[in-house]
Enzyme design. Structure first.
Site, PDB file in Angstrom:
ATOM      1  N   ASN A   9     -61.691  70.280  70.871  1.00 56.78           N
ATOM      2  CA  ASN A   9     -61.706  69.134  69.964  1.00 56.78           C
ATOM      3  C   ASN A   9     -60.359  68.417  70.088  1.00 56.78           C
ATOM      4  OD1 ASN A   9     -61.795  67.355  67.836  1.00 56.78           O
ATOM      5  ND2 ASN A   9     -61.780  68.920  66.217  1.00 56.78           N
ATOM      6  N   LYS A  11     -59.448  65.667  68.790  1.00 52.49           N
ATOM      7  CA  LYS A  11     -59.056  64.915  67.583  1.00 52.49           C
ATOM      8  C   LYS A  11     -58.520  63.526  67.976  1.00 52.49           C
ATOM      9  CE  LYS A  11     -58.392  69.247  65.195  1.00 52.49           C
ATOM     10  NZ  LYS A  11     -57.804  69.975  64.087  1.00 52.49           N
ATOM     11  N   HIS A  99     -66.743  68.035  60.362  1.00 59.58           N
ATOM     12  CA  HIS A  99     -65.455  68.723  60.540  1.00 59.58           C
ATOM     13  C   HIS A  99     -64.674  68.583  59.229  1.00 59.58           C
ATOM     14  CE1 HIS A  99     -61.352  69.538  61.804  1.00 59.58           C
ATOM     15  NE2 HIS A  99     -61.859  70.172  62.841  1.00 59.58           N
ATOM     16  N   GLU A 101     -61.789  67.831  58.545  1.00 56.83           N
ATOM     17  CA  GLU A 101     -60.957  66.622  58.417  1.00 56.83           C
ATOM     18  C   GLU A 101     -61.803  65.417  58.025  1.00 56.83           C
ATOM     19  OE1 GLU A 101     -59.033  67.088  62.234  1.00 56.83           O
ATOM     20  OE2 GLU A 101     -57.994  68.851  61.442  1.00 56.83           O
ATOM     21  N   GLU A 171     -64.888  77.303  60.455  1.00 54.66           N
ATOM     22  CA  GLU A 171     -63.496  76.865  60.569  1.00 54.66           C
ATOM     23  C   GLU A 171     -62.813  76.930  59.204  1.00 54.66           C
ATOM     24  OE1 GLU A 171     -62.642  74.439  64.232  1.00 54.66           O
ATOM     25  OE2 GLU A 171     -63.266  72.998  62.737  1.00 54.66           O
ATOM     26  N   GLY A 177     -54.873  74.288  62.631  1.00 58.02           N
ATOM     27  CA  GLY A 177     -53.581  73.681  62.939  1.00 58.02           C
ATOM     28  C   GLY A 177     -52.388  74.385  62.325  1.00 58.02           C
ATOM     29  N   SER A 217     -56.723  77.577  64.978  1.00 54.70           N
ATOM     30  CA  SER A 217     -55.607  78.212  65.683  1.00 54.70           C
ATOM     31  C   SER A 217     -56.060  79.221  66.734  1.00 54.70           C
ATOM     32  CB  SER A 217     -54.634  78.864  64.678  1.00 54.70           C
ATOM     33  OG  SER A 217     -54.100  77.883  63.816  1.00 54.70           O
TER      34      SER A 217
HETATM   35  P1  PGA Z   1     -56.786  74.020  65.857  1.00 58.20           P
HETATM   36  O1  PGA Z   1     -57.981  73.051  65.386  1.00 58.20           O
HETATM   37  O2  PGA Z   1     -57.285  74.844  67.001  1.00 58.20           O
HETATM   38  O3  PGA Z   1     -55.671  73.083  66.269  1.00 58.20           O
HETATM   39  O4  PGA Z   1     -56.412  74.862  64.681  1.00 58.20           O
HETATM   40  C1  PGA Z   1     -59.314  73.501  65.365  1.00 58.20           C
HETATM   41  C2  PGA Z   1     -60.226  72.414  64.824  1.00 58.20           C
HETATM   42  O5  PGA Z   1     -59.851  71.720  63.872  1.00 58.20           O
HETATM   43  O6  PGA Z   1     -61.350  72.248  65.315  1.00 58.20           O
END
Ligand code: PGA
Length: 259
Positions: A9, A11, A99, A101, A171, A177, A217
């Site tokens: 992803n 982003k 997601h 976000e 998630e 993150g 992560s």
């Molecule tokens: P990350 O993000 O691996 O940077 O923690 C995962 C995601 O939001 O899909």
């Protein structure tokens, strides 16, 4: 037997020129790997999709195309939105739906997540429905209740034979993150609970075939352990998917795990 899915992803990162470089680099590295039962997907920003699709098709790269979001509306006065049919026309295979976000910053609630998943599946694509609890919910022992609510609402009314068109990604928000991934045991427990919810809604056969991912992560250091959980069928990778090397290191761990 379920195959593994390692999805990157991106982003809000990588313009289309940067995407050309990343996909080129990824393609070269993947050509040195025997993927076996591991599928690789990338979810670039909308403006990169056409470019990535051309590269993947032209060079016959073993990469599936994914998008990060779409509208639940098909067309109309929805400034700034992109529809599921538009993505399907670009040979997009996967679309992230809900997601965290999008849920937190763009007011995507359970109902819209459900409608979006339906729109994606209706267009012949795979909805990657994202679910997960906040840190506060986890501390209050609500993790499984939150997952059950989110999954049940997202898949309500989907046909029983949706197994190939649905992926659910666990998630936890506190892991995204932050550099602190869930433990392999927590990821397995959450995915097992998610599979039980799918089973009670869509039946045993479908639940046994739907792929469940962990995200938050994920890195090459934790990929093997996370993927060892019997209900964890892949990873949704954010930060570590932005460099070909770190993404391929994770893919190599998945290959090792699925050998
Ligand atoms: P990350 O993000 O691996 O940077 O923690 C995962 C995601 O939001 O899909």
């Amino acid at each position: 037997m379920r195959t593994a899915l390692i999805a990157g992803n991106w982003k809000l990162n990588k313009d289309h020129l940067e995407a050309i470089h990343l996909i080129g680099d990824l393609g070269l590295r993947l050509s040195n790997l025997d993927l076996g039962r591991v599928e690789v997907a990338v979810h670039p920003p909308f403006t990169d999709l056409r470019t990535v699709q051309s590269l993947v098709e032209g060079d016959k790269l073993p990469i599936s195309l994914g998008a990060q979001h779409c509208s639940h509306h098909h067309h109309g006065a929805f400034t700034g939105e992109v529809s599921a049919p538009m993505l399907a026309k670009l040979q997009t295979r996967y679309v992230l739906v809900g997601h965290s976000e999008r849920r937190a910053m763009f007011a995507m609630d359970d109902q819209v997540v459900h409608q979006t998943a339906k729109a994606v599946i209706t267009e012949g694509m795979v909805a990657v429905v994202c679910v997960g609890e906040t840190e506060a919910e986890r501390e209050q022992g609500q993790t499984l209740a939150v997952l059950e609510r989110q999954v049940r609402s997202a898949i309500a009314g989907l046909p029983d034979n949706v197994a190939d068109d649905l992926v659910v990604a666990y998630e936890p928000l506190w892991a995204i993150g932050t550099g602190t991934a869930a433990t392999a045991a927590d990821a397995q427990d959450a995915c097992s609970a998610i599979r039980r919810v799918i089973e009670s809604t869509l039946g045993t056969a479908t639940a046994g075939s739907v792929r469940l991912l962990y995200g938050g992560s994920a890195s090459s250091a934790n990929a093997f352990e996370l993927l060892s959980g019997p209900d964890v069928d892949g990873l949704l990778v954010g930060g570590a998917s932005l460099e070909a090397q770190s993404f391929c290191d994770i893919i190599a761990e998945a290959i090792r795990c699925y050998r």
